[in-house]
Design a protein around this motif. Structure first.
Motif, mmCIF file in Angstrom:
data_model
loop_
_atom_site.group_PDB
_atom_site.id
_atom_site.type_symbol
_atom_site.label_atom_id
_atom_site.label_comp_id
_atom_site.label_asym_id
_atom_site.label_seq_id
_atom_site.Cartn_x
_atom_site.Cartn_y
_atom_site.Cartn_z
ATOM 1 N N GLU A 1 -46.410 -38.686 -13.240
ATOM 2 C CA GLU A 1 -45.913 -37.334 -13.531
ATOM 3 C C GLU A 1 -46.532 -36.236 -12.587
ATOM 4 N N GLN A 2 -47.640 -36.245 -12.243
ATOM 5 C CA GLN A 2 -48.430 -35.473 -11.432
ATOM 6 C C GLN A 2 -48.171 -35.596 -9.901
ATOM 7 N N TYR A 3 -47.768 -36.808 -9.628
ATOM 8 C CA TYR A 3 -47.352 -37.128 -8.267
ATOM 9 C C TYR A 3 -45.824 -36.726 -8.061
ATOM 10 N N ALA A 4 -45.120 -36.774 -9.091
ATOM 11 C CA ALA A 4 -43.716 -36.356 -8.916
ATOM 12 C C ALA A 4 -43.615 -34.598 -8.850
ATOM 13 N N GLU A 5 -44.744 -34.004 -9.633
ATOM 14 C CA GLU A 5 -44.826 -32.544 -9.444
ATOM 15 C C GLU A 5 -45.374 -32.081 -7.930
ATOM 16 N N GLU A 6 -45.985 -32.982 -7.232
ATOM 17 C CA GLU A 6 -46.436 -32.878 -5.989
ATOM 18 C C GLU A 6 -45.380 -32.856 -4.906
ATOM 19 N N ILE A 7 -44.441 -33.884 -5.279
ATOM 20 C CA ILE A 7 -43.069 -33.917 -4.369
ATOM 21 C C ILE A 7 -42.267 -32.879 -4.554
ATOM 22 N N ALA A 8 -42.092 -32.423 -5.813
ATOM 23 C CA ALA A 8 -41.271 -31.081 -6.077
ATOM 24 C C ALA A 8 -41.853 -30.041 -5.204
ATOM 25 N N ARG A 9 -43.349 -29.860 -5.246
ATOM 26 C CA ARG A 9 -43.915 -28.714 -4.595
ATOM 27 C C ARG A 9 -43.456 -28.999 -3.047
ATOM 28 N N ILE A 10 -43.617 -30.221 -2.527
ATOM 29 C CA ILE A 10 -43.403 -30.345 -1.238
ATOM 30 C C ILE A 10 -41.841 -29.986 -0.791
ATOM 31 N N GLU A 11 -40.873 -30.318 -1.459
ATOM 32 C CA GLU A 11 -39.294 -30.020 -1.321
ATOM 33 C C GLU A 11 -39.247 -28.508 -1.260
ATOM 34 N N GLU A 12 -39.875 -27.818 -2.253
ATOM 35 C CA GLU A 12 -39.635 -26.479 -2.244
ATOM 36 C C GLU A 12 -40.242 -25.501 -1.076
ATOM 37 N N CYS A 13 -41.385 -26.074 -0.418
ATOM 38 C CA CYS A 13 -42.163 -25.653 0.761
ATOM 39 C C CYS A 13 -41.217 -25.976 1.997
ATOM 40 N N PHE A 14 -40.707 -27.249 1.809
ATOM 41 C CA PHE A 14 -39.863 -27.699 3.125
ATOM 42 C C PHE A 14 -38.424 -27.278 3.391
ATOM 43 N N GLU A 15 -37.794 -26.845 2.151
ATOM 44 C CA GLU A 15 -36.386 -26.563 2.035
ATOM 45 C C GLU A 15 -36.009 -25.557 3.136
ATOM 46 N N PRO A 16 -36.537 -24.270 2.934
ATOM 47 C CA PRO A 16 -36.337 -23.290 3.991
ATOM 48 C C PRO A 16 -36.209 -23.610 5.509
ATOM 49 N N LEU A 17 -37.227 -24.399 5.910
ATOM 50 C CA LEU A 17 -37.173 -25.019 7.167
ATOM 51 C C LEU A 17 -35.857 -25.832 7.462
ATOM 52 N N VAL A 18 -35.793 -26.682 6.565
ATOM 53 C CA VAL A 18 -34.603 -27.653 6.851
ATOM 54 C C VAL A 18 -33.260 -26.710 6.903
ATOM 55 N N ARG A 19 -33.371 -25.914 5.942
ATOM 56 C CA ARG A 19 -32.031 -25.010 6.158
ATOM 57 C C ARG A 19 -31.793 -24.272 7.362
ATOM 58 N N LEU A 20 -32.789 -23.836 7.859
ATOM 59 C CA LEU A 20 -32.850 -23.207 9.144
ATOM 60 C C LEU A 20 -32.497 -24.179 10.332
ATOM 61 N N CYS A 21 -33.195 -25.315 10.310
ATOM 62 C CA CYS A 21 -32.675 -26.175 11.281
ATOM 63 C C CYS A 21 -31.387 -26.607 11.211
ATOM 64 N N GLN A 22 -30.826 -26.700 10.001
ATOM 65 C CA GLN A 22 -29.296 -26.960 9.703
ATOM 66 C C GLN A 22 -28.541 -26.013 10.496
ATOM 67 N N GLU A 23 -28.728 -24.700 10.147
ATOM 68 C CA GLU A 23 -27.910 -23.480 10.413
ATOM 69 C C GLU A 23 -28.028 -23.377 12.150
ATOM 70 N N ARG A 24 -29.138 -23.763 12.661
ATOM 71 C CA ARG A 24 -29.281 -23.610 14.077
ATOM 72 C C ARG A 24 -28.967 -24.828 14.793
ATOM 73 N N LYS A 25 -28.632 -25.927 14.033
ATOM 74 C CA LYS A 25 -28.331 -27.290 14.664
ATOM 75 C C LYS A 25 -29.457 -27.740 15.744
ATOM 76 N N ILE A 26 -30.701 -27.699 15.262
ATOM 77 C CA ILE A 26 -31.839 -28.280 15.847
ATOM 78 C C ILE A 26 -32.420 -29.382 15.358
ATOM 79 N N ALA A 27 -33.197 -30.024 16.128
ATOM 80 C CA ALA A 27 -33.713 -31.256 15.586
ATOM 81 C C ALA A 27 -35.346 -31.281 15.110
ATOM 82 N N MET A 28 -35.767 -32.255 14.427
ATOM 83 C CA MET A 28 -37.091 -32.189 14.059
ATOM 84 C C MET A 28 -37.694 -33.478 14.316
ATOM 85 N N ARG A 29 -38.948 -33.584 14.582
ATOM 86 C CA ARG A 29 -40.025 -34.893 14.137
ATOM 87 C C ARG A 29 -40.837 -34.759 13.219
ATOM 88 N N ILE A 30 -40.650 -35.909 12.258
ATOM 89 C CA ILE A 30 -41.595 -35.853 11.014
ATOM 90 C C ILE A 30 -42.708 -36.876 11.754
#
Length: 591
Positions: A133-162
Motif C-alpha cells: 500500500e505504501q509503495y502504491a502511494e509512492e507510485i501515485a506521488r510520482i505520477e502526480e509529479c510527472f504528469e505536467p511534464l508529460v502533458r507539455l511534451c505531448q503538447e509540443r510533440k517533443i521526446a523524452m529519455r527515461i
C-alpha cells in the motif's frame, strides 16, 4: 526471458521510431551518436560554440544540462542562436532533481532527459520496509509529479529519455530490489507506465552504469522485460557506460559495454562518456556504431544451441583447472594473457621490467586445440575427452568472434578451458591497422565474452605492436573486472553541473595514486551520480559546491567542503588513514 533476437548472428532489435527534432531514432534509422557539452549553460556563447563543434563533427543530438530553472530558460537563447547560425542539431535538456526546470526546458528543446531516480525523489540512503500500500502511494506521488511534464511534451510533440543510472536509484527501489539491474529496470518502468497511462509514447530508455557487467545485465533485462510486456513496448534504447574515464581505459570500458549490446542487436543511439573534451567522444562512438554493419555482413553459424551462460547474471564458466607452461588456468584461476612467440621474444629482448603485466603463455607452445566450428569430429573428440583441454577457434573462421566463442562454449563440455581471440584474421606483417579500430574491436570482442563468463585466457593480435597488445590485454581484463593490476578509476565526463575542472583534477589524482593496485577511486563533478557511484568505489572525490570538495569512503561522505587546492592531498591522507596506501616504488636510476 529472451534478450536478443538471435545470440549467434547480428539481428537488430526492432523498435518503434521516436522523432527528435525531425530526426528518427530507432526503427530502420541508423544508430545515432550523441554527446553533451561541458560548459556552464548560462554561458550562451560557449554553449553555442561547443554545440556547433559537436554538430560539425557528426553528432546527431546534443545534450545540455539544466540544473536550475534559470539555466533551463537560457536554452531558448541557445536554440535561437544556433538556428541563426543554421545549426539544426536537436537539443536535449538534461534534468536532475528539478521538475520545475524540466517544465521550463520543455518549452524550448527537442527532448527532455529525466533520471527516474531523482526526478521526484531525493536520495537519502534510508532503510525502510515498504508495504504494498505504501509503495502504491509512492507510485501515485510520482505520477502526480510527472504528469505536467508529460502533458507539455505531448503538447509540443517533443521526446523524452527515461534514463536510469545505477548510482542514483530511489530509496524505495533500493529497499525493495537492492542496487541491482532489476531495480534499475523497475525504476524506468515506473515512469514508462505513467507516461503510457497519460497516452505518451515518444520516449527511449537507458540503463547506465560505470560497471560494464552491471550495465550489460541491466540493458539485457530491460529488453527482455519490454518484450515480455508486449509488442507495443518496443521503445528505442540509448546505450552508454557512465563515468567511463579517459584515455585508453575510458575507450575500453565503453567498448565493452556498448559493443557487447550492439552485438546482441540492442541499441539505437549511444554516447561514449569520456573525461575529455566532448568532441573526442564522437569518433569513438561512430567507430562503435560502424561495427554493426560488419557484423551484419558475416554468415550465420551452423545451428543455434542453447546458451551456456545466463545473460542476466554474471557467472564464470565452470571449466576445470589445467596447467599450461608455468601457469594454471581455468576453474577459479586468474585469466591468463597469451602472446604470439614473436611478441614474447621481442618483449624479452627489450629487457623491460613488466611487473604485473608480463606476458605469460606463448601461443605456439601452449598446446591449444584449434577447432573448426564446422568440424563435427572435433566436437565429438572434445565431448569424449575426459581430461580438460585448452581450446580455441581456428584462424580464418568467417564468423563474428563473439558469436563464434559463444557457440564454442555451448558445444563443448564446460571442463575444457577456452582461449579467447580478438580476431581470427590478424593483420599481415608490416601492416598498420587503425589504432582506434584495433582497440575497440579487441575490447568489444574479448570484453563482451568475459562479461558473459566465457574465457580462461586471452590473445590480442589486432594491435600489431608487442607492447601495445600486451598493455591492451591487461587493460581489457581490468576494465571487465576480471583482473586488477593497477588503480581503478571511475571518472564522469564534464558538463555544466561540474563544480571543478574534471580533466585537470583527474590527472592530478592519477599522478598521486596510480601506483595503488586494487584501489578504486571515483572522481565525480557533482552530486547527481556521486553518492550512488561511491558504493562501487573505495574512495570518492565529489564536487560539493563551487571550489569545494567532499570526500567519500564507499557511499559515505566523511570529509566536507575541502578547498579544491587542498583536496587531492586530503584524498591521499584519507587513503592513508584507512590503511590502503603504499609508497610508490622508487624510479630506477638511469645509467
Amino acid at each position: 526471458m529472451k534478450h536478443t533476437p538471435h545470440p549467434y548472428r547480428y539481428q537488430r532489435r526492432l523498435t518503434r521510431e521516436v522523432l527528435v527534432g525531425g530526426i528518427g531514432f530507432g526503427a530502420a534509422n541508423p544508430i545515432r551518436v550523441q554527446s553533451m557539452i561541458t560548459c556552464d549553460t548560462m554561458d550562451t556563447a560557449k554553449s553555442v560554440g561547443q554545440t556547433t563543434d559537436l554538430a560539425n563533427a557528426g553528432c546527431s543530438l546534443v545534450r545540455i544540462t539544466a540544473p536550475t530553472v534559470k539555466d533551463a530558460a537560457n536554452l531558448q537563447n541557445i536554440k535561437a542562436e544556433l538556428a541563426a547560425k543554421g545549426i539544426n542539431v536537436p537539443i536535449v535538456a538534461d534534468i536532475h532533481f528539478k521538475p520545475e526546470a524540466a517544465m521550463e526546458a520543455a518549452k524550448w528543446v527537442d527532448k527532455i532527459r529525466i533520471n527516474p531516480g531523482n526526478f521526484a525523489d531525493k536520495k537519502k540512503f534510508n532503510v525502510r520496509d515498504y508495504t504494498d500500500e505504501q509503495y502504491a502511494e509512492e507510485i501515485a506521488r510520482i505520477e502526480e509529479c510527472f504528469e505536467p511534464l508529460v502533458r507539455l511534451c505531448q503538447e509540443r510533440k517533443i521526446a523524452m529519455r527515461i534514463g536510469t543510472n545505477h548510482g542514483s536509484l530511489a530509496d524505495r527501489l533500493m529497499n525493495r530490489y537492492g542496487d541491482s539491474p532489476q531495480g534499475m529496470v523497475e525504476s524506468a518502468l515506473e515512469y514508462a507506465r505513467a507516461a503510457r497511462k497519460f497516452g505518451y509514447n515518444d520516449f527511449v530508455f537507458s540503463m547506465k552504469s560505470s560497471n560494464p557487467k552491471v550495465m550489460i545485465g541491466a540493458y539485457r533485462l530491460l529488453v527482455a522485460t519490454l518484450d515480455s510486456l508486449g509488442p507495443d513496448w518496443n521503445y528505442p534504447i540509448h546505450l552508454g557506460v557512465t563515468e567511463a574515464g579517459d584515455g585508453e581505459d575510458g575507450r575500453i570500458k565503453s567498448a565493452i559495454g556498448i559493443g557487447a549490446l550492439l552485438a546482441d542487436g540492442i541499441g539505437d543511439t549511444l554516447r561514449v562518456s569520456l573525461t575529455e573534451d566532448s568532441i573526442r567522444e564522437i569518433p569513438v562512438g561512430r567507430a562503435l556504431a560502424a561495427q554493426v554493419a560488419k557484423l551484419a555482413a558475416l554468415p550465420p553459424l551452423p545451428d543455434s544451441p542453447a546458451l551456456s551462460f545466463d545473460p542476466f547474471t554474471y557467472t564464470r564458466r565452470a571449466s576445470k583447472t589445467i596447467k599450461v607452461g608455468d601457469f594454471a588456468l581455468g576453474g577459479g584461476e586468474t585469466i591468463r594473457v597469451v602472446v604470439p612467440e614473436k611478441n614474447f621474444n621481442l618483449l624479452a629482448s627489450a629487457n623491460e621490467t613488466f611487473g604485473d603485466i608480463a606476458p605469460e603463455i606463448v601461443y605456439e607452445k601452449s598446446g591449444v586445440i584449434e577447432v573448426d566450428l564446422t568440424d563435427a569430429k572435433a566436437f565429438e573428440f572434445l565431448e569424449k575427452e575426459e581430461e580438460p583441454r585448452f581450446v580455441t577457434i581456428k584462424d580464418g573462421t568467417p564468423y563474428a568472434p563473439i558469436a563464434a566463442f559463444r557457440y564454442l562454449a555451448a558445444k563443448i563440455p564446460a571442463r575444457h578451458a577456452i582461449l579467447l581471440k580478438d580476431t581470427f584474421n590478424p593483420p599481415a606483417e608490416g601492416t598498420q591497422p587503425d589504432p582506434l579500430e584495433a582497440l575497440l574491436t579487441a575490447a568489444t570482442t574479448i570484453g563482451a565474452l568475459l562479461c558473459d563468463g566465457i574465457g580462461d585466457a586471452i590473445l590480442v593480435r589486432g594491435e600489431p605492436g608487442a607492447g601495445g597488445a600486451l598493455r591492451l590485454s591487461y587493460n581489457i581484463l581490468q576494465a571487465s573486472g576480471n583482473r586488477i593490476f593497477k588503480t581503478d578509476y571511475v571518472a564522469c565526463p564534464s558538463c555544466g553541473r561540474t563544480l571543478f575542472d574534471l580533466q585537470t583534477t583527474t590527472a592530478k589524482i592519477r599522478a598521486a595514486t596510480n601506483h595503488l593496485k586494487g584501489v578504486k577511486i571515483a572522481v565525480m563533478g557533482c552530486i547527481v551520480n556521486g553518492p550512488g557511484e561511491m558504493a562501487d568505489a573505495d574512495f570518492g572525490y565529489v564536487g560539493g559546491a563551487p571550489s569545494k570538495i567532499n570526500l567519500y569512503i564507499n557511499k559515505t561522505p566523511v570529509k566536507f567542503n575541502i578547498p579544491e587546492a587542498e583536496a587531492v592531498d586530503r584524498l591521499v591522507d584519507l587513503i592513508k588513514e584507512n590503511g590502503r596506501w603504499v609508497d610508490p616504488a622508487p624510479t630506477p636510476a638511469k645509467v
